[in-house]
Design an enzyme around this catalytic site. Structure first.
Site, PDB file in Angstrom:
ATOM      1  CG  PHE A 292      -1.993   0.945   1.252  1.00  0.00           C
ATOM      2  CD1 PHE A 292      -3.163   0.692   0.558  1.00  0.00           C
ATOM      3  CD2 PHE A 292      -1.877   2.127   1.958  1.00  0.00           C
ATOM      4  CE1 PHE A 292      -4.197   1.617   0.566  1.00  0.00           C
ATOM      5  CE2 PHE A 292      -2.921   3.054   1.963  1.00  0.00           C
ATOM      6  CZ  PHE A 292      -4.087   2.791   1.266  1.00  0.00           C
TER       7      PHE A 292
ATOM      8  CE1 TYR B 250      -9.746   3.208   6.310  1.00  0.00           C
ATOM      9  CE2 TYR B 250      -8.709   4.005   8.317  1.00  0.00           C
ATOM     10  CZ  TYR B 250      -8.644   3.733   6.976  1.00  0.00           C
ATOM     11  OH  TYR B 250      -7.478   3.966   6.284  1.00  0.00           O
ATOM     12  CE  LYS B 251      -8.449   0.272   4.422  1.00  0.00           C
ATOM     13  NZ  LYS B 251      -7.031   0.130   4.135  1.00  0.00           N
TER      14      LYS B 251
ATOM     15  NE  ARG C 211      -9.945  -1.972  -3.443  1.00  0.00           N
ATOM     16  CZ  ARG C 211      -9.400  -1.421  -2.378  1.00  0.00           C
ATOM     17  NH1 ARG C 211      -8.297  -1.910  -1.860  1.00  0.00           N
ATOM     18  NH2 ARG C 211      -9.957  -0.365  -1.820  1.00  0.00           N
TER      19      ARG C 211
ATOM     20  CG  ASP D  28      -0.662  -2.465   6.617  1.00  0.00           C
ATOM     21  OD1 ASP D  28      -1.816  -2.717   7.055  1.00  0.00           O
ATOM     22  OD2 ASP D  28      -0.348  -1.354   6.143  1.00  0.00           O
TER      23      ASP D  28
HETATM   24  C1  LIG Z   1      -6.196   1.265   4.120  1.00  0.00           C
HETATM   25  C2  LIG Z   1      -4.753   0.958   4.353  1.00  0.00           C
HETATM   26  C3  LIG Z   1      -3.925   1.845   5.071  1.00  0.00           C
HETATM   27  C4  LIG Z   1      -4.475   3.161   5.511  1.00  0.00           C
HETATM   28  O1  LIG Z   1      -3.640   3.931   6.330  1.00  0.00           O
HETATM   29  P1  LIG Z   1      -4.277   5.205   7.043  1.00  0.00           P
HETATM   30  O2  LIG Z   1      -3.171   5.778   7.830  1.00  0.00           O
HETATM   31  O3  LIG Z   1      -5.434   4.726   7.863  1.00  0.00           O
HETATM   32  O4  LIG Z   1      -4.767   6.128   5.986  1.00  0.00           O
HETATM   33  C5  LIG Z   1      -2.618   1.458   5.310  1.00  0.00           C
HETATM   34  N1  LIG Z   1      -2.133   0.276   4.848  1.00  0.00           N
HETATM   35  C6  LIG Z   1      -2.914  -0.585   4.142  1.00  0.00           C
HETATM   36  C7  LIG Z   1      -2.344  -1.879   3.669  1.00  0.00           C
HETATM   37  C8  LIG Z   1      -4.237  -0.263   3.873  1.00  0.00           C
HETATM   38  O5  LIG Z   1      -4.994  -1.105   3.168  1.00  0.00           O
END
Ligand SMILES: *Cc1c(COP(=O)(O)O)cnc(C)c1O
Length: 439
Positions: free
Chosen positions: A157, A259-260, A412, A234
């Protein structure tokens, strides 16, 4: 006019009957009714719960109650006591929420024993804190050779990659990138080939945000440990949809979103895991009063909390933890294993529909076919269909079907097991088929 239904409408009716059968047989179907479905009457298929989960009805009640009774009722006293005549020490007040909620999360979703998880900050900030701590440890380890390399993969990401670039610039650490196939993900063999005596830290996503590939976390953790390095997982795209076993894998560090799949709401705080054996050894760089061993001593000099609380820096986002708790309580009732069973059925069903409705028009599937190799979402790519998927996504949103677009050419389809029905998946796939047939 036409008494004979066309082949298409016949097969659509068959498809609808099959979706209804799957929904009727779904042991988790009742959990879907706990969400505020009626709040989005124009959305017939929400296929983005992997990016932002829906709100629970219980979340509204809990937030309202928190504001009027806990914040409004206790005011500043809420920080240090639980309303039972607290003594000003830590007896269940908001001060304890980052670790209490962390323990609940560990138990319900992470496979982590108590005292190793905090809820705070954003994923990005916690990722920085943990990665930076691991790089500092690599330099200070007193080995014959300094460990000054970070191993990561090119399809991780963006925020993770950007933070690592920053840490490399800040510390002089070298970044060693593994080129991963964007239609698959990181493998133990690739990791073994990349790590070595200079590696301080290796970090990967458990479920790839694009393809949905599920990494073999136990084998990769072992490969990193064989090289004497630390691993940082992660979990943003796996927590709440795939069972996790951080303690069993022997993971060192982990971060993820709430939040996911955990339905904590936009900007809900993230979590970080720091295995017991690293507590009091690794030091995160943002030394704030809330991670001090005695925050209210207000003394000179920083003394880190000996436990996982050291990862907290400033005042924790208490109000935003209320929806996270509601989401975790629902997950606890449903059970992560049942959630995963439904998740595998949902992704399998979406794959079957993609094969039937989309691939004949040239659309490509970018998600592993073996359920053991995939997480909770499915990605389809333009392939030879010639359809602009960015524009197609805009059209779908206009029609009440909400997946998301991921550059360069992916749609997605996120399938949140507690809030997504099989009927919704069918509606979404039929709407996409319409566009692919009439671009
Ligand atoms: C959604 C996501 C993030 C988001 O990071 P934020 O700091 O909450 O914006 C980080 N890493 C991965 C792999 C994600 O899918």
């Amino acid at each position: 006019m036409n008494a004979t239904p066309s082949a298409t409408s016949r097969s659509t009716a068959d498809l609808a009957a099959r979706a209804a059968e799957l929904d009727a047989a779904d042991p988790l179907a009742a959990y879907r009714e706990e969400f505020q479905l009626e709040a989005a009457p124009g959305v017939s298929a929400y296929l983005d719960g992997n990016s932002l989960g829906r709100p629970l009805k219980a979340t509204s009640t809990a937030v309202e109650r928190f504001i009027t009774q806990e914040w409004g009722g206790r005011l500043i006293q809420g920080w240090t006591h639980d309303g039972q005549g607290g003594d000003g020490g830590r007896t269940g007040g908001w001060m304890d929420w980052p670790t209490d909620l962390g323990d609940l999360l560990g138990r319900v979703a992470l496979g982590a024993g108590a005292g190793q998880t905090v809820v705070a900050d954003s994923t990005t900030v916690l990722f920085y804190k943990l990665a930076r701590a691991a790089v500092a440890a690599g330099r200070a380890a007193g080995h014959d050779e300094v460990r000054d390399e970070i191993v990561a993969d090119t399809d991780n990401f963006p925020t993770d990659r950007f933070v690592l670039e920053g840490i490399a610039a800040e510390t002089g650490a070298r970044l060693r990138w593994i080129e991963t196939d964007p239609a698959a993900g990181i493998t133990p063999e690739q990791v073994t080939a990349a790590v070595g005596p200079r590696t301080a830290l290796a970090t990967f996503s458990h479920v790839a945000y694009r393809s949905g590939h599920l990494a073999d976390a136990a084998a990769i953790t072992a490969a990193v440990h064989d090289a004497g390095a630390l691993v940082l997982w992660d979990l943003s795209h796996s927590v709440g949809s795939v069972p996790l076993a951080l303690d069993e894998w022997g993971a060192d560090l982990a971060v993820g979103c709430t939040y996911k799949y955990l339905n904590g709401g936009p900007g809900a705080p993230a979590f970080a895991y720091l295995a017991h054996r690293h507590q009091g050894v690794l030091r995160q760089p943002i030394q704030g009063w809330m991670g001090h061993a005695d925050p209210f001593a207000m003394g000179r000099g920083y003394q880190p909390d000996p436990g996982v609380r050291q990862l907290v820096s400033g005042t924790p986002p208490i109000v935003s933890m209320v929806p996270v708790r509601a989401g975790l309580e629902q997950l606890q009732r449903a059970g992560i294993d049942a959630v995963r069973r439904k998740s595998v059925l949902l992704t399998g069903y979406a794959l079957d529909l993609a094969d039937e409705l989309l691939t004949p028009h040239g659309v490509q599937i970018a998600t592993p076919r073996d359920p053991a190799d995939r997480g909770g979402h499915l990605t389809v790519r333009t392939g030879s269909s010639g359809v602009d998927f960015r524009e197609a996504t805009t059209r779908l949103w206009g029609a009440g079907v909400v997946p998301d677009f991921r550059a360069p050419d992916g749609i997605r389809i996120g399938l949140a097991p507690l809030s997504t029905s099989f009927g919704e998946v069918l509606d979404g796939m039929l709407a996409l088929q319409q566009i692919v047939r009439n671009p």
